[in-house]
Design a protein around this motif. Sequence first.
Motif, PDB file in Angstrom:
ATOM      1  N   SER A 151       0.846  -1.204   0.000  1.00 45.51           N
ATOM      2  CA  SER A 151       0.000   0.000   0.000  1.00 45.51           C
ATOM      3  C   SER A 151       0.875   1.246   0.000  1.00 45.51           C
ATOM      4  CB  SER A 151      -0.907   0.008   1.242  1.00 45.51           C
ATOM      5  OG  SER A 151      -1.731  -1.132   1.275  1.00 45.51           O
ATOM      6  N   ASN A 152       1.997   1.178   0.733  1.00 48.33           N
ATOM      7  CA  ASN A 152       2.943   2.287   0.776  1.00 48.33           C
ATOM      8  C   ASN A 152       4.340   1.717   0.553  1.00 48.33           C
ATOM      9  OD1 ASN A 152       4.596   4.467   1.338  1.00 48.33           O
ATOM     10  ND2 ASN A 152       3.307   5.215   3.015  1.00 48.33           N
TER      11      ASN A 152
ATOM     12  N   ARG B   4       2.255  -6.683  -9.634  1.00 50.69           N
ATOM     13  CA  ARG B   4       1.954  -7.303  -8.340  1.00 50.69           C
ATOM     14  C   ARG B   4       3.168  -8.141  -7.933  1.00 50.69           C
ATOM     15  NH1 ARG B   4      -3.070  -5.766  -7.957  1.00 50.69           N
ATOM     16  NH2 ARG B   4      -3.461  -6.835  -5.995  1.00 50.69           N
TER      17      ARG B   4
ATOM     18  N   GLN C  30      -2.394  -7.994   6.938  1.00 50.31           N
ATOM     19  CA  GLN C  30      -2.087  -6.702   7.556  1.00 50.31           C
ATOM     20  C   GLN C  30      -0.595  -6.555   7.815  1.00 50.31           C
ATOM     21  OE1 GLN C  30      -4.562  -6.818  11.027  1.00 50.31           O
ATOM     22  NE2 GLN C  30      -6.457  -6.453   9.887  1.00 50.31           N
TER      23      GLN C  30
ATOM     24  N   GLY D  27       0.992  -5.613   4.616  1.00 49.61           N
ATOM     25  CA  GLY D  27       0.676  -4.264   4.157  1.00 49.61           C
ATOM     26  C   GLY D  27       0.354  -4.257   2.686  1.00 49.61           C
ATOM     27  N   CYS D  28      -0.451  -5.234   2.273  1.00 51.27           N
ATOM     28  CA  CYS D  28      -0.725  -5.445   0.855  1.00 51.27           C
ATOM     29  C   CYS D  28      -1.917  -4.620   0.384  1.00 51.27           C
ATOM     30  CB  CYS D  28      -0.977  -6.933   0.611  1.00 51.27           C
ATOM     31  SG  CYS D  28      -1.206  -7.355  -1.113  1.00 51.27           S
ATOM     32  N   ASP D  29      -1.790  -4.024  -0.787  1.00 49.59           N
ATOM     33  CA  ASP D  29      -2.826  -3.197  -1.374  1.00 49.59           C
ATOM     34  C   ASP D  29      -3.715  -4.034  -2.287  1.00 49.59           C
ATOM     35  OD1 ASP D  29      -4.312  -1.080  -2.347  1.00 49.59           O
ATOM     36  OD2 ASP D  29      -2.868  -0.605  -3.921  1.00 49.59           O
ATOM     37  N   GLU D  30      -4.995  -4.149  -1.971  1.00 49.09           N
ATOM     38  CA  GLU D  30      -5.981  -4.848  -2.795  1.00 49.09           C
ATOM     39  C   GLU D  30      -5.475  -6.204  -3.273  1.00 49.09           C
ATOM     40  OE1 GLU D  30      -7.157  -2.345  -5.986  1.00 49.09           O
ATOM     41  OE2 GLU D  30      -7.972  -0.788  -4.696  1.00 49.09           O
TER      42      GLU D  30
END
Length: 340
Positions: free
Chosen positions: A57-58, A171, A190, A193-196
């Motif tokens: 995500s970041n 990805r 969590q 910290g994975c985005d979608e």
Amino acid sequence: MSITNLIVHEIQKHEGERKAILIARPNENPIDGQAEALSEQVTNLFNRSGMTTGRFSNPEGSEEGSQLPALLNKHFKDNAFEDFETFSKNCAAEYLKYLEPVEEAEGGLLWFNHYELHDTHFLYIVMLKRKQGIGLGADLSLSQVEQIEVEKLHMALRINLNAWRAGDEGRYIAFRFGRAPKPESEYFTQFIGCDEPKVAAKETRKLVDLTSAFCQSEGISSKQANEFKKVVSEHCQSKAEEREPLEIKQIANEVESRFSVEQANKFLEIAESESFQMEKEIFVEKAALKKLTRLSGSSRALTLSFNSDLLGDSIHFNADTGTLTISDLPKSLLKQLQAL
């Protein structure tokens, strides 16, 4: 695969409790035959069905949320970890923060493996479990021994470090949960910290449906459509075996070579439409490819499955009556019918 760094830490936590204790190994594990054998076993388990993919995500890291990207930024430079031992301990401590609130979760062995494959650097973080086994002593006496469970994978992630460092929009994270229950899979996601996150099987099925939708929209003949679907399947199978992502543009290039530039653009247009919203690249799940080259269906009393290229050859479909006519029956089935 060439292993560069390897270390295992232990996390002690019992189901139903919140308290967890990190027992950190003081230095890296030696890279010997046993380490290489375990790495190969984990890799084989990891590459089975059920993969999920995503990106940070970041990617640069932040004070909020997962600290994994921030730790990578701090410790991984010029294709090497400056202090793999410290990096892994800090990661394990972060893992603990997400693990402790989940009463259903248990501890285990947290396995960190930095390796190089085809000039690309990867990082594995894997939760391994112990199990009880039976050992045979020098005097041939039987005794119980603790072993690492390698028959099934609990939870694991793999990061393409080169793709992440280069700011790749693809990805570059792949992870799987094995048979971990939902609360555990949630805290693990969590921690990453994975985005979608995207499930590879679901993305592959979308590609299969996209291919069929394109053939229908362009009025491509059954024969040409079956040939095209077979080529798409071969592309996907190859990428799955190489454990590399498939670029949707590669399929568009195949459309261009077989049909036209306009139809290649149409394929990409459908791929990006609201109905599909395909990623630029996906990881392929082999089991989800069957619909590209096979037609199947079942009811309580009947199951039917055949290669799609038989349609129009030994199998004929009448759209008006909704019936199939099958010739050249399998010998085993023919024999059963003749015996009635």
